[in-house]
Scaffold this motif. Structure first.
Motif, short mmCIF file in Angstrom:
data_model
loop_
_atom_site.label_atom_id
_atom_site.label_comp_id
_atom_site.label_asym_id
_atom_site.label_seq_id
_atom_site.Cartn_x
_atom_site.Cartn_y
_atom_site.Cartn_z
N PRO A 208 -7.26 -5.05 8.07
CA PRO A 208 -8.39 -4.70 6.95
C PRO A 208 -8.93 -3.28 6.82
CG PRO A 208 -8.86 -6.67 8.08
CD PRO A 208 -7.73 -6.13 9.07
N ARG A 209 -8.99 -2.70 8.15
CA ARG A 209 -9.60 -1.33 8.18
C ARG A 209 -8.48 -0.40 7.76
NH1 ARG A 209 -13.12 1.86 11.31
NH2 ARG A 209 -13.15 3.77 10.19
N CYS B 172 0.75 -1.30 0.20
CA CYS B 172 -0.02 -0.08 -0.13
C CYS B 172 0.78 1.27 0.03
CB CYS B 172 -0.91 0.11 1.34
SG CYS B 172 -1.96 -1.29 1.20
N ARG C 24 -6.36 -1.09 5.26
CA ARG C 24 -6.20 -1.25 3.89
C ARG C 24 -7.41 -0.82 3.20
NH1 ARG C 24 -4.18 -5.48 0.57
NH2 ARG C 24 -3.35 -6.40 2.39
N GLU C 25 -8.63 -0.82 3.94
CA GLU C 25 -9.90 -0.14 3.40
C GLU C 25 -9.57 1.42 3.35
OE1 GLU C 25 -14.07 0.95 5.44
OE2 GLU C 25 -13.62 -1.18 5.41
N GLU C 26 -8.87 1.93 4.21
CA GLU C 26 -8.88 3.58 4.39
C GLU C 26 -7.78 3.88 3.51
OE1 GLU C 26 -10.73 5.68 5.97
OE2 GLU C 26 -11.99 4.04 7.28
N CYS D 295 -5.57 1.92 1.24
CA CYS D 295 -5.03 1.15 -0.08
C CYS D 295 -5.98 1.25 -1.19
CB CYS D 295 -4.60 -0.27 0.40
SG CYS D 295 -3.59 -0.46 1.85
N ASP D 296 -5.32 1.33 -2.44
CA ASP D 296 -5.95 1.26 -3.43
C ASP D 296 -6.38 -0.27 -4.01
OD1 ASP D 296 -5.67 4.14 -3.62
OD2 ASP D 296 -3.66 3.91 -4.64
N THR D 297 -5.88 -0.92 -3.36
CA THR D 297 -6.21 -2.40 -3.79
C THR D 297 -7.13 -3.09 -3.14
OG1 THR D 297 -4.36 -3.28 -2.51
CG2 THR D 297 -3.90 -2.91 -4.89
#
Length: 137
Positions: free
Chosen positions: A128-129, A30, A131-133, A135-137
């Protein structure tokens, strides 16, 4: 590169684990970097924190207990409080683009299994949170 700041009260367990996990699992995929700080840092990391991270194969060499004053740049894409005390007492960081709270129990003074449980919870909830906030993937 996106920047994440994790804040808790003592910067000896929860925020240190979160910093290490984020950098281990999300830094490359990320393009981000996490740091942690305590509102009243202990100036040391709990032995169990370092042990649980090492047993999970996560680098601990560059971790250290610090305060917000120890951080040079307070411009962050995301600030995460991981304890209720930090959520209530955390100063507003003018350079923070977004602030969220994800509470975890303090394992300090509890059996080693409490550290393992919180590390597992962070992997399942925090990673996961983030990543959600961010990360573009």
């Amino acid at each position: 590169m996106k920047r994440v700041l994790i804040i808790d009260h003592g910067n000896a367990a929860r925020s240190i684990m979160a910093e290490a996990l984020i950098n281990h699992y999300l830094a490359r995929v990320c393009d981000l970097h996490a740091e942690s700080a305590g509102l009243e840092p202990k100036g040391r990391i709990d032995r169990e924190t370092l042990q649980v991270l090492a047993e999970d194969g996560i680098e601990t060499e560059h971790l250290w207990s610090k305060s917000l004053d120890d951080l040079k740049n307070l411009d962050y894409d995301l600030v995460v409080t991981v304890c209720d005390n930090a959520k209530e007492a955390c100063p507003t960081l003018p350079g923070a683009k977004k602030e969220i709270h994800i509470g975890f129990e303090d394992p300090e003074g509890k059996p080693f299994e409490a550290y393992e449980r919180e590390l597992h919870q962070m992997k399942n909830l925090l990673i996961p949170r983030i990543r959600e906030e961010l990360c573009d993937t």
